[in-house]
Motif scaffolding. Structure first.
Motif, PDB file in Angstrom:
ATOM      1  N   VAL A 392     -58.717 -21.558 -46.625  1.00 55.32           N
ATOM      2  CA  VAL A 392     -59.332 -20.561 -45.752  1.00 55.32           C
ATOM      3  C   VAL A 392     -58.779 -19.173 -46.068  1.00 55.32           C
ATOM      4  N   GLN A 393     -57.468 -19.075 -46.318  1.00 51.29           N
ATOM      5  CA  GLN A 393     -56.878 -17.785 -46.695  1.00 51.29           C
ATOM      6  C   GLN A 393     -57.486 -17.261 -47.992  1.00 51.29           C
ATOM      7  N   LEU A 394     -57.605 -18.146 -48.987  1.00 45.66           N
ATOM      8  CA  LEU A 394     -58.179 -17.722 -50.268  1.00 45.66           C
ATOM      9  C   LEU A 394     -59.640 -17.323 -50.107  1.00 45.66           C
ATOM     10  N   ASN A 431     -57.109 -10.748 -42.731  1.00 47.32           N
ATOM     11  CA  ASN A 431     -56.283 -10.015 -41.773  1.00 47.32           C
ATOM     12  C   ASN A 431     -55.581 -10.946 -40.794  1.00 47.32           C
ATOM     13  N   ILE A 432     -55.741 -12.248 -40.994  1.00 52.73           N
ATOM     14  CA  ILE A 432     -55.146 -13.283 -40.140  1.00 52.73           C
ATOM     15  C   ILE A 432     -55.507 -13.026 -38.676  1.00 52.73           C
ATOM     16  N   HIS A 437     -58.680 -19.190 -38.848  1.00 49.14           N
ATOM     17  CA  HIS A 437     -58.532 -20.351 -39.716  1.00 49.14           C
ATOM     18  C   HIS A 437     -59.396 -21.528 -39.250  1.00 49.14           C
ATOM     19  N   THR A 438     -59.423 -21.790 -37.950  1.00 52.54           N
ATOM     20  CA  THR A 438     -60.279 -22.878 -37.469  1.00 52.54           C
ATOM     21  C   THR A 438     -61.756 -22.505 -37.626  1.00 52.54           C
ATOM     22  N   THR A 439     -62.072 -21.231 -37.380  1.00 49.80           N
ATOM     23  CA  THR A 439     -63.458 -20.792 -37.551  1.00 49.80           C
ATOM     24  C   THR A 439     -63.846 -20.789 -39.023  1.00 49.80           C
ATOM     25  N   ALA A 488     -61.829 -30.369 -41.980  1.00 52.55           N
ATOM     26  CA  ALA A 488     -62.559 -31.030 -40.895  1.00 52.55           C
ATOM     27  C   ALA A 488     -61.707 -31.112 -39.634  1.00 52.55           C
ATOM     28  N   VAL A 489     -60.425 -31.437 -39.785  1.00 46.58           N
ATOM     29  CA  VAL A 489     -59.538 -31.526 -38.622  1.00 46.58           C
ATOM     30  C   VAL A 489     -59.378 -30.153 -37.974  1.00 46.58           C
ATOM     31  N   LEU A 490     -59.152 -29.118 -38.791  1.00 52.95           N
ATOM     32  CA  LEU A 490     -59.018 -27.759 -38.251  1.00 52.95           C
ATOM     33  C   LEU A 490     -60.279 -27.351 -37.488  1.00 52.95           C
ATOM     34  N   ALA A 491     -61.431 -27.605 -38.108  1.00 51.85           N
ATOM     35  CA  ALA A 491     -62.686 -27.209 -37.477  1.00 51.85           C
ATOM     36  C   ALA A 491     -62.942 -27.984 -36.188  1.00 51.85           C
ATOM     37  N   LEU A 492     -62.644 -29.284 -36.193  1.00 46.37           N
ATOM     38  CA  LEU A 492     -62.829 -30.084 -34.988  1.00 46.37           C
ATOM     39  C   LEU A 492     -61.919 -29.610 -33.855  1.00 46.37           C
TER      40      LEU A 492
END
Length: 847
Positions: A392-394, A431-432, A437-439, A488-492
């Motif tokens: 996600v950062q990249l 910009n953190i 990150h979840t989005t 998937a875990v982050l998004a959920l």
């Protein structure tokens, strides 16, 4: 002939009749023409008069003084965002545009002073409101701008006549550091400024006892993030409130005494001040400023002494009521930190299960090093990371970089619009931003194929076709099953927990949700996490719905994210285990970050009346937004001073306009006088000088500490260099010596071990605190000697018995730089032969 004459007479009469008719008609038309001319002249005159009547003239000044109405207009323009330098120009253009002629002018400096008048009015408003309210909550946060620390604060309280609590902005402060003590001093400075401006105003007689102590004791609570410095600020403010409570109790007691009693106390204290100065002569030689300062301190000391006696005589319940102080942690930071802990637990889960985790997304240097051999590859992998947050950062840097000259930016947005019909702005992970990150994880899963196709287009449109290193990393991660599992875990978690939680705690507005009422909510969070851990199918099964899966039972924030995960889940064999691990880590963090709501805590023990009176915002949005707005404004207007910014923002945010309009002529005269005083006081230059001097003082203090610590290091090294090392195990067992001698031998081996091994986890000698008996010390020493004897000769220390090079090899090496003042060399980095400071051998070898 007679007939001819008769005919001629008739003809003449006819002609005369015609002449008369023509003359009459001529007179008629002449009169009509005259009337038309007069009518036109009257119409022109009327139109001219109407135009003159319609023309409005506005006078900027009266008798050379800018009118109150003009000042109000300037304040409104500045509040609306018009730069102070352009406000007069905008005023003239708007007036001319509506047909108003402006007489007189106003310059930029006058606008700046008028803005400062708004600042003075805002402080008067705060003084009146704080006097009316029963108590208030303070919230704060900090950031840095151009390498200078800045702090934002707000007050939340109830004002009579207003149903909901109001939030008032305090000035942004700056300083050489951001320590807890500095932040408390900023808060005291805020309140002292309010008191000073009030006491000098014509309204001072309305509240004669306005003081710093009386404002502090009204502080009920503090809201902030969960950083340790903010928790310490809370503790310091609680201590400050108790001290001020003593002063207020004592002052009330003092005012109730007779003049003779007061005089006796004052004389006794004055004698003490004279003795403190060294006698009457020395006291008289002090400057008036110092005398005034000592007089204030003496008065407070008298009040404190009286008040402490009164306070100690109260019941425990009365004392607790007077010193009531609460702390509430920002719910946004709770969610952010718990998500982070959940992710850390999921990352560890791969290794615990013996499963291959996400591929490492190495940077260029590590990727090059990995190609040099097995050992280099291992080190490169250890220094690199991968997984959901990394991709996600990249992706954030690639598709929406904070520097608009880097990454694909609009190329990606236009491509998405062409394919989908709308542009996609990738979440601001560069910009953190909060929840980015979840989005971002959800976005990558929903449009994964689109991103992969775009990277193919990006690779082939270049002059030299191909992907750069970052693009190749993103492409590889989007096709890696473990990485997709983490996404998937982050998004959920974002859909099921993060978004519902923030919807709940933020509510419709800041004045709708009180942090004190959120205890039951956090109990529900713990139960929800336990439910998911026990049965993750409510989130990941094909039949999962928002009614059963979402924390609040409401529709998913972005339903297509959940649908995309459900479609992808058959290809993710470890989704269930990773999800459970994430929720376990998050649950542990939720229990820790919601401790202010524990059953035996202060919030839980509040009465119903206290819960209604005390208000804490559930998030720290007001301060986060304030500091963000400050940074944006200062980037846009770099020449604006901090005091100008504070004046503008306080007037706008605190609804000062209505209060300003209610001030009478005497009050406005005071505003002008005080504004001129502030404008000519050199406040901005003084602020800059204080920061520079403060930073220099910090540097000097650290230099002293470094010198002291180096001296301690030298003493330790001198002691250890003089130790005769015992390397015969049999001799040690036969004659181990005293505990002190064993400690010295162990310290010598610790120093040598630290020289050899930089990784503390790989050092074998236990910390001194772990060796509490002589037998334990002897066993540890024997193990250390055996390890030492097994080393190659080139790795052994040179200060062994009989070696003359001991002093040369083990002396302390210090990095020298010129000092700030004298030009002589002072150490700035501590590097001893043991790699640690002088206190290393007296404490655990842990952080």
């Amino acid at each position: 002939m007679t007939r001819n004459l008769s005919e001629a007479a008739c003809e003449i009469e006819t002609l005369e009749e015609e002449r008369r008719k023509l003359s009459k008609a001529s007179d008629k038309y002449r009169r009509r023409a005259e009337r038309a001319k007069n009518s036109k002249e009257r119409a022109v005159a009327k139109a001219t008069k109407q135009a003159e009547d319609a023309k409005v003239t506005y006078n900027v000044k009266e008798k050379g003084i800018i009118t109150d109405q003009t000042q109000q207009i300037m304040l409104d323009l500045v509040e609306a965002g018009v730069p102070m330098s352009r406000a007069p120009e905008v005023f003239h253009k708007v007036a001319n545009g509506v047909g108003v002629t402006v007489n007189g002018s106003i310059n930029e400096r006058s606008v700046r002073r008028i803005t400062k008048e708004g600042y003075v009015a805002a402080n008067l408003q705060l003084a009146e409101e704080l006097n009316q309210t029963e108590g208030y909550t303070v919230s704060s946060d900090g950031t840095s701008h151009r390498h200078v620390h800045h702090g934002s604060s707000h007050l939340i309280y109830r004002v009579p006549g207003i149903d909901t609590p109001v939030t008032r902005t305090l000035p942004i402060m700056s300083g050489a550091d951001h320590t807890s003590e500095t932040q408390v001093n900023w808060f005291k400075e805020h309140l002292q400024t309010i008191c000073d401006i009030w006491k000098e105003s014509p309204r001072a007689s309305c509240i004669p006892l306005m003081s710093l102590a009386r404002l502090v004791v009204k502080m009920w609570a503090m809201g902030s993030d969960h950083a340790e410095d903010q928790k310490r600020v809370s503790r310091l403010k609680e201590e400050l409130k108790k001290l001020c409570q003593y002063i207020v109790l004592g002052e009330d007691e003092l005012l109730a005494k007779t003049q003779d009693e007061i005089l006796a106390l004052v004389i006794e204290k004055a004698q003490g001040e004279v003795e403190r100065a060294g006698g009457v002569t020395e006291y008289e030689s002090l400057s008036q400023e110092i005398k005034d300062k000592r007089a204030r301190e003496a008065y407070e000391d008298i009040c404190k002494t009286l008040g402490e006696d009164i306070f100690n005589g109260l019941t425990k319940e009365q004392q607790e009521q007077l010193c009531l102080f609460l702390w509430g942690g920002c719910c946004m930071h709770k969610e952010d930190n718990t998500s982070k802990r959940g992710y850390e637990r999921m990352v560890a889960w791969w290794g615990e299960q013996g499963l291959p985790g996400p591929i490492k997304l190495m940077n260029k240097d590590n990727a090059a090093a990995a190609s040099l051999g097995a050992d280099a590859k291992k080190r490169a992998e250890e220094a690199s990371s991968g997984g959901g947050t990394k991709i996600v950062q990249l992706a954030g840097a690639l598709f929406n970089h904070k520097d608009d000259k880097k990454g694909h930016q609009d190329s990606w947005r236009f491509y998405a619009e062409d394919k989908l019909g709308y542009r996609i702005n990738f979440p601001d992970a560069s910009n953190i931003r909060f929840q980015s990150h979840t989005t971002g994880a959800g976005e990558l899963l929903v449009n994964r194929e689109l991103y992969i196709n775009f990277l193919d287009v990006a690779a082939h449109r270049k002059d030299s076709p191909g992907l750069n290193h970052m693009e190749a990393n993103v492409l590889a991660a989007l096709q890696d099953i473990p990485t997709l599992t983490e996404l998937a875990v982050l998004a959920l978690y974002g859909q099921a927990m993060s978004h519902p939680y923030m919807r709940t705690v933020r509510g419709e507005s800041l004045d709708k949700i009180n942090h004190l009422e959120l205890g039951p909510l956090h109990e529900e969070i713990v139960a929800y996490h336990a439910k998911i851990i026990e049965n993750p199918d409510v989130l990941i099964s094909p039949e999962a719905t928002y009614q059963t899966g979402s924390f609040d039972g409401q529709v998913w924030e972005r339903p297509d994210v959940v649908y995309a995960i459900q479609a992808l889940s058959p290809k993710l064999p470890h989704l269930r285990g990773a999800l459970v691990a994430f929720f376990k880590g998050a649950l542990e963090a939720w229990k820790r970050f919601a401790m202010e709501f524990q059953q035996d805590g202060r919030i839980a023990n509040l009465s119903e009346d206290q819960r209604k009176r005390i208000w804490i915002h559930p998030t720290n949005d007001v301060n986060e937004g304030s500091l963000g707005g400050f940074r944006v404004t200062m980037h846009r207007c770099p020449s604006m001073t901090l005091h100008q910014y504070n004046a503008k923002v306080m007037y706008a945010n605190n609804d000062t306009q209505a209060y300003y309009q209610s001030l009478n002529a005497e009050d406005r005269t005071y505003l002008r006088r005080k504004a001129r005083e502030l404008d000519s006081g050199g406040l901005e230059r003084k602020r800059r000088r204080e920061i520079a001097q403060g930073e220099e003082a910090i540097a000097q203090a650290k230099k002293v500490k470094i010198a002291e610590r180096n001296e301690k290091i030298k003493k330790v090294n001198d002691i250890l260099d003089a130790v005769v090392v015992r390397l015969d195990v049999a001799e040690l067992k036969a004659s181990p010596g005293t505990n002190k001698e064993l400690d010295l031998q162990l310290d010598w081996h610790r120093r040598h071990e630290q020289q050899r091994e930089a990784d503390k986890n790989k050092r074998c000698i236990p910390a001194k605190s772990k060796l509490t008996t002589k037998a334990q010390k002897l066993d540890a020493l024997i193990d250390a000697v055996n390890r030492y004897n097994a080393l190659p000769d080139e790795q052994k220390a040179q200060n062994q018995p009989g070696n003359d090079d001991a002093q040369t090899s083990n002396t302390t090496h210090l990095l020298q730089v010129p000092s700030l003042g004298s030009g002589s060399g002072v150490p700035i980095k501590l590097v001893s032969s043991c790699g640690h400071g002088a206190d290393t051998f007296d404490s655990d070898d842990e952080e």
